[in-house]
Design an enzyme around this catalytic site. Structure first.
Site, PDB file in Angstrom:
ATOM      1  N   HIS A  90      71.359  14.598 -45.221  1.00 55.82           N
ATOM      2  CA  HIS A  90      70.526  15.788 -45.395  1.00 55.82           C
ATOM      3  C   HIS A  90      71.312  16.844 -46.157  1.00 55.82           C
ATOM      4  O   HIS A  90      72.483  17.104 -45.855  1.00 55.82           O
ATOM      5  CB  HIS A  90      70.105  16.348 -44.031  1.00 55.82           C
ATOM      6  CG  HIS A  90      69.102  15.500 -43.315  1.00 55.82           C
ATOM      7  ND1 HIS A  90      67.807  15.344 -43.754  1.00 55.82           N
ATOM      8  CD2 HIS A  90      69.219  14.743 -42.186  1.00 55.82           C
ATOM      9  CE1 HIS A  90      67.161  14.542 -42.925  1.00 55.82           C
ATOM     10  NE2 HIS A  90      67.998  14.155 -41.966  1.00 55.82           N
ATOM     11  N   CYS A 145      67.994  15.680 -50.178  1.00 55.28           N
ATOM     12  CA  CYS A 145      67.156  16.738 -50.732  1.00 55.28           C
ATOM     13  C   CYS A 145      67.993  17.652 -51.629  1.00 55.28           C
ATOM     14  O   CYS A 145      69.158  17.919 -51.330  1.00 55.28           O
ATOM     15  CB  CYS A 145      66.515  17.554 -49.601  1.00 55.28           C
ATOM     16  SG  CYS A 145      65.363  16.614 -48.581  1.00 55.28           S
TER      17      CYS A 145
END
Length: 348
Positions: free
Chosen positions: A156, A198
């Site tokens: 992440h 991301c």
């Protein structure tokens, strides 16, 4: 003695290089100066719902091993052991697609850093070589100025950072400075940097060291999305970008003619739903002339000589009963990670 002559011929042939015989590398490829290949594969996420990140990194690990990089030259970092998680309905297994074609957490997986060993400090120390003196050899990146290194990160992230263990983060500037230290200390020849997270492209924007080719699963402001759920497990089991990377790699073999340009185009926005980022300004060679095996395979340097090599006259010995037996070794190969309809019969 006839067997001595055969021995001389064998040594001469096994030490030939293409250049002394006038054999050239195909024109579409540019010669690499690297002498060895390494891979640093990192999953930075914990917790069961991040199962897909472990599947991501183990799938890439299996692919580079299949293409020739040995475990001794792979650093595998996994933050959480999903195979032994009590929520796992199939203990000791991790799958990367709902067809459950193969368990990527197989018998030959060698995890070098696991659990809370996967930290920002250990990651930066690994890259720069600033490890404690009692660090085992298996936990060291023993590269040199002839090393091509594949760095793959998944987890992440956000604009300019990648989370480790959901409790700390490495910034894009820290990563860029670590790579510069590697260059100054002559710890690499070329680096291929891949990140699946991301806003992934933000992690290579600060790079300023030479000979780095980088790609990311998403641009700044975009999310990197999962591919599909395995209803038997109850979680997403692989990310979109890594899924299409694996689909591509499953059709790559050690004698492949595929190039890095083809790899950089594996996941168009129609498939990834995010925009794959590429940075090539720091990379000297033309990616369209760089074979994919320069980073996903393993070099086997060969030295050629046409000179006669004298060998000692080794006395004959009696063959033992065991040596006289003819033993047929079982031929082994890697099974495809994906369903067979996704794996072409091509050897390209």
């Amino acid at each position: 003695m006839w067997w001595l002559h055969i021995g001389c011929i064998f040594i001469s042939l096994s030490t030939f290089t293409p250049y002394s015989l006038g054999v050239e590398i195909p024109e579409k490829f540019q010669k690499s100066n690297h002498t060895n290949n390494w891979a640093v594969l990192v999953d930075t996420s914990r917790f069961w719902f991040n199962y897909r990140h472990v599947a991501n990194v183990l799938s890439i690990y299996r692919s580079v091993k299949r293409l020739g990089i040995p475990d001794s030259q792979i650093i595998l970092m996994i933050s959480d052991d999903m195979a032994c998680n009590p929520r796992n309905p199939r203990p000791a297994t991790i799958f990367n697609n709902a067809h459950e074609q193969i368990n990527v957490y197989g018998d030959d997986v060698e995890v070098d850093y696991r659990g809370y060993e996967v930290s920002v400090e250990n990651f930066i120390r690994l890259l720069t070589g600033r490890v404690p003196p009692d660090t085992p050899r298996s936990k060291q990146l023993l590269t040199d100025e002839g090393s091509n290194i594949l760095i793959y990160l998944t987890g992440h992230g956000g604009d300019g950072f990648l989370k480790f263990q959901d409790s700390e983060e490495v910034t894009s500037q820290e990563l860029a400075d670590a790579l510069e230290q590697m260059w100054q200390k002559r710890r690499y020849n070329e680096i291929f940097f891949i990140i699946d997270t991301c806003q992934a492209s933000s992690m290579y924007e600060k790079f300023y060291s030479p000979n780095i080719l980088a790609t990311a699963s998403s641009l700044v402001g975009e999310d990197s999305l999962s591919h599909h759920v395995d209803s038997a497990i109850g979680v997403y089991i692989i990310d979109r970008y890594t899924y299409y990377v694996l689909e591509f790699l499953e059709n790559v073999h050690t004698n492949s003619q595929k190039t890095m340009t083809e790899f950089l185009a594996v996941c168009p926005k129609s498939a990834c739903l995010s925009t794959v980022g590429v940075r090539r300004d720091l990379f000297k060679r033309d990616p369209s002339k760089v074979p994919i095996t320069d980073f996903f395979g393993s070099v086997r340097p060969v030295v050629i000589t046409t000179n006669t090599i004298d060998i000692m006259d080794i006395p004959k010995r009696k063959k033992t009963e065991i040596e006289n037996r003819t033993k047929v070794l079982e031929k082994r190969k890697y099974l495809p990670q994906f369903p067979m309809h996704l794996v072409q019969g091509s050897t390209q």
